[in-house]
Design an enzyme around this catalytic site. Structure first.
Site, PDB file in Angstrom:
ATOM      1  N   CYS A 117       4.333  50.598  39.480  1.00 26.13           N
ATOM      2  CA  CYS A 117       4.604  50.507  40.926  1.00 26.13           C
ATOM      3  C   CYS A 117       5.485  51.634  41.456  1.00 26.13           C
ATOM      4  O   CYS A 117       5.585  51.826  42.662  1.00 26.13           O
ATOM      5  CB  CYS A 117       5.251  49.172  41.247  1.00 26.13           C
ATOM      6  SG  CYS A 117       4.316  47.781  40.620  1.00 26.13           S
ATOM      7  N   HIS A 257       9.661  48.401  47.480  1.00 30.16           N
ATOM      8  CA  HIS A 257       8.427  47.959  46.828  1.00 30.16           C
ATOM      9  C   HIS A 257       8.167  46.506  47.231  1.00 30.16           C
ATOM     10  O   HIS A 257       9.075  45.672  47.261  1.00 30.16           O
ATOM     11  CB  HIS A 257       8.577  48.081  45.310  1.00 30.16           C
ATOM     12  CG  HIS A 257       7.369  47.586  44.566  1.00 30.16           C
ATOM     13  ND1 HIS A 257       6.085  47.810  45.007  1.00 30.16           N
ATOM     14  CD2 HIS A 257       7.255  46.855  43.427  1.00 30.16           C
ATOM     15  CE1 HIS A 257       5.238  47.257  44.170  1.00 30.16           C
ATOM     16  NE2 HIS A 257       5.917  46.662  43.203  1.00 30.16           N
ATOM     17  N   ASN A 287       1.420  42.360  46.054  1.00 24.41           N
ATOM     18  CA  ASN A 287       1.926  43.534  45.330  1.00 24.41           C
ATOM     19  C   ASN A 287       0.740  44.438  44.973  1.00 24.41           C
ATOM     20  O   ASN A 287      -0.087  44.071  44.145  1.00 24.41           O
ATOM     21  CB  ASN A 287       2.661  43.057  44.075  1.00 24.41           C
ATOM     22  CG  ASN A 287       3.168  44.191  43.205  1.00 24.41           C
ATOM     23  OD1 ASN A 287       2.879  45.357  43.444  1.00 24.41           O
ATOM     24  ND2 ASN A 287       3.914  43.843  42.170  1.00 24.41           N
TER      25      ASN A 287
HETATM   26  N1  ACO Z   1       1.924  28.128  41.222  1.00 26.16           N
HETATM   27  C1  ACO Z   1       2.658  27.048  40.873  1.00 26.16           C
HETATM   28  N2  ACO Z   1       3.545  27.061  39.875  1.00 26.16           N
HETATM   29  C2  ACO Z   1       3.728  28.215  39.212  1.00 26.16           C
HETATM   30  C3  ACO Z   1       2.992  29.378  39.520  1.00 26.16           C
HETATM   31  C4  ACO Z   1       2.066  29.299  40.573  1.00 26.16           C
HETATM   32  N3  ACO Z   1       1.327  30.345  40.950  1.00 26.16           N
HETATM   33  N4  ACO Z   1       3.388  30.353  38.704  1.00 26.16           N
HETATM   34  C5  ACO Z   1       4.331  29.857  37.892  1.00 26.16           C
HETATM   35  N5  ACO Z   1       4.521  28.548  38.201  1.00 26.16           N
HETATM   36  C6  ACO Z   1       5.448  27.610  37.570  1.00 26.16           C
HETATM   37  C7  ACO Z   1       5.829  28.007  36.177  1.00 26.16           C
HETATM   38  O1  ACO Z   1       4.862  27.589  35.244  1.00 26.16           O
HETATM   39  C8  ACO Z   1       7.135  27.256  36.013  1.00 26.16           C
HETATM   40  O2  ACO Z   1       6.851  25.910  35.713  1.00 26.16           O
HETATM   41  P1  ACO Z   1       7.753  25.122  34.648  1.00 26.16           P
HETATM   42  O3  ACO Z   1       9.153  25.122  35.237  1.00 26.16           O
HETATM   43  O4  ACO Z   1       7.101  23.784  34.609  1.00 26.16           O
HETATM   44  O5  ACO Z   1       7.663  25.902  33.378  1.00 26.16           O
HETATM   45  C9  ACO Z   1       7.747  27.303  37.410  1.00 26.16           C
HETATM   46  O6  ACO Z   1       6.654  27.586  38.313  1.00 26.16           O
HETATM   47  C10 ACO Z   1       8.797  28.364  37.588  1.00 26.16           C
HETATM   48  O7  ACO Z   1       8.317  29.563  37.028  1.00 26.16           O
HETATM   49  P2  ACO Z   1       9.189  30.883  37.038  1.00 26.16           P
HETATM   50  O8  ACO Z   1       8.496  31.943  36.269  1.00 26.16           O
HETATM   51  O9  ACO Z   1      10.602  30.516  36.668  1.00 26.16           O
HETATM   52  O10 ACO Z   1       9.171  31.213  38.594  1.00 26.16           O
HETATM   53  P3  ACO Z   1       9.988  32.326  39.329  1.00 26.16           P
HETATM   54  O11 ACO Z   1      10.807  31.715  40.383  1.00 26.16           O
HETATM   55  O12 ACO Z   1      10.661  33.272  38.356  1.00 26.16           O
HETATM   56  O13 ACO Z   1       8.831  33.142  40.053  1.00 26.16           O
HETATM   57  C11 ACO Z   1       7.582  35.182  39.839  1.00 26.16           C
HETATM   58  C12 ACO Z   1       7.829  33.780  39.288  1.00 26.16           C
HETATM   59  C13 ACO Z   1       7.113  35.060  41.270  1.00 26.16           C
HETATM   60  C14 ACO Z   1       6.534  35.842  38.980  1.00 26.16           C
HETATM   61  C15 ACO Z   1       8.905  35.993  39.784  1.00 26.16           C
HETATM   62  O14 ACO Z   1       9.490  35.866  38.502  1.00 26.16           O
HETATM   63  C16 ACO Z   1       8.712  37.450  40.093  1.00 26.16           C
HETATM   64  O15 ACO Z   1       8.429  37.813  41.217  1.00 26.16           O
HETATM   65  N6  ACO Z   1       8.919  38.327  39.097  1.00 26.16           N
HETATM   66  C17 ACO Z   1       8.804  39.758  39.335  1.00 26.16           C
HETATM   67  C18 ACO Z   1       7.390  40.196  39.284  1.00 26.16           C
HETATM   68  C19 ACO Z   1       7.288  41.629  39.745  1.00 26.16           C
HETATM   69  O16 ACO Z   1       8.000  42.031  40.629  1.00 26.16           O
HETATM   70  N7  ACO Z   1       6.422  42.439  39.168  1.00 26.16           N
HETATM   71  C20 ACO Z   1       6.443  43.828  39.625  1.00 26.16           C
HETATM   72  C21 ACO Z   1       5.804  44.696  38.809  1.00 26.16           C
HETATM   73  S1  ACO Z   1       4.080  44.435  38.838  1.00 26.16           S
HETATM   74  C22 ACO Z   1       3.349  45.909  38.372  1.00 26.16           C
HETATM   75  O17 ACO Z   1       4.004  46.876  38.067  1.00 26.16           O
HETATM   76  C23 ACO Z   1       1.889  45.949  38.301  1.00 26.16           C
END
Ligand code: ACO
Length: 332
Positions: A117, A257, A287
């Site tokens: 990214c 970003h 994203n």
């Molecule tokens: N719908 C419903 N529930 C979900 C989903 C979904 N789409 N995805 C995950 N969950 C669940 C998980 O399974 C978990 O359940 P559990 O507690 O029963 O295990 C719960 O939601 C919480 O999951 P977390 O991973 O803790 O959720 P978080 O608040 O961290 O959000 C996210 C996840 C959105 C991916 C976040 O961590 C994030 O934005 N990370 C950064 C990603 C990023 O910026 N990537 C950039 C680079 S991408 C590139 O370079 C191509």
């Protein structure tokens, strides 16, 4: 033109987004998720998805054509093409060479960079060096990704996050005092394991098993990337402000970003930036990897949010792990 009488700046921008929209309601029918979860955890409401036949080079070409028109420059005047992508059309030739042929930039050298990214900011950083040392005059930088082609559509942890798109900029000499005031780029390869595509390279060439096990798709430890992103958005912003002798108050437009609204809001809070200063389009596009800040810059410019003399700060982070930030004094 004598050395030091000019800076590298942005002469024109363009972007391309596929027409096909995938909403959170559509995703609710594909995986166990909900609009409420996606909006509250990410800020994303819909994203654009390329058709099966639409390639990264097609989107990059369309964005490039618009940037050439905006800059009022012929493709024949382009000296170098840099394409930032993690989803090239093929391993080789480079997507930059395909775009060179598509637009008829016969006088240009061409190569791809693979920086996740952060790719658009890395591209601007490279272009700035070539222009300010007098090697080249006009450089096309395109950030384009079709992440939908490497998404596991059964993995709710990742498939709700990404969209496809391309953004382009023509970088060339501008009056001293304007343009790309400075750039700051960095990497931490130790964190690469948190965001990667396991198969398709020399480590794990394509095989029946690699396809069956969906190893040609994005694998991400979301929370690790989240922690890294919040930290690096702050450090990369402070670093580039210091390099330019500026303070957070000097920022007119902040273009971060577009990965997650919570990451953006954490950055805004630390910098004490109000909503009017921050460009956000991730609700519409998700994203788009390297294309995110490139498309955002084009939209901010075309929507009139960015005006001459404005100080724009762009910051991005991504696979690698990598990061990049830049300050531009808008010259258009
Ligand atoms: N719908 C419903 N529930 C979900 C989903 C979904 N789409 N995805 C995950 N969950 C669940 C998980 O399974 C978990 O359940 P559990 O507690 O029963 O295990 C719960 O939601 C919480 O999951 P977390 O991973 O803790 O959720 P978080 O608040 O961290 O959000 C996210 C996840 C959105 C991916 C976040 O961590 C994030 O934005 N990370 C950064 C990603 C990023 O910026 N990537 C950039 C680079 S991408 C590139 O370079 C191509």
């Amino acid at each position: 033109m004598p050395q030091n009488s000019f800076k590298a700046g942005i002469l024109g921008t363009g972007s391309f987004l596929p027409e096909n929209r995938l909403t959170n309601a559509d995703l609710e029918k594909m995986v166990d998720t909900s609009d409420e979860w996606i909006v509250s955890r990410t800020g994303i409401r819909e994203r654009r998805i390329a058709d099966a036949s639409m390639t990264t080079s097609y989107m990059a070409t369309e964005a490039a054509k618009k940037a050439l028109i905006d800059a009022n420059i012929s493709a024949k005047d382009i000296d170098l093409i840099i394409i930032a992508t993690v989803v090239p059309d093929m391993n080789f030739p480079s997507t930059a060479c395909i775009v060179q042929a598509n637009i008829g930039a016969d006088n240009a050298a061409a190569f791809d960079i693979e920086v996740g990214c952060s790719g658009f900011i890395y591209g601007l950083s490279i272009a700035k060096q070539f222009i300010e040392n007098g090697t080249y005059k006009n450089i096309l930088v395109v950030a384009a990704d079709t992440l939908s082609k490497i998404t596991n559509w059964e993995d709710r942890n990742t498939c709700v996050l990404f969209g496809d798109g391309a953004g382009a900029a023509i970088v060339g000499p501008v009056e001293n005092g304007y343009g790309i005031l400075d750039t700051y780029i960095g990497a931490d390869g130790k964190g690469g394991k948190h965001l990667y595509m396991p198969a398709g390279g020399s480590r794990m060439p394509a095989s029946e098993d690699s396809v069956k096990n969906k190893l040609h798709t994005i694998h991400m430890e979301g929370q690790e990337v989240f922690k890294f992103a919040v930290k690096v958005m702050n450090t990369a912003t402070i670093e580039i402000l210091d390099k330019c002798g500026l303070k957070p108050d000097d920022i007119d437009i902040f273009i971060p970003h577009q990965a997650n609204i919570r990451i953006i809001e954490a950055g805004m809070k630390r910098l004490k930036l109000t909503n009017e200063k921050v460009f956000i389009n991730l609700d519409k596009y998700g994203n788009m990897s390297a294309a995110s800040v490139a498309v955002a810059l084009d939209e901010a410019s075309k929507e009139g949010m960015v005006k001459k003399d404005n100080i724009i700060l762009m910051v991005a982070f991504g696979a690698g792990l990598t990061w990049g930030s830049t300050v531009i004094k808008w010259n258009k």
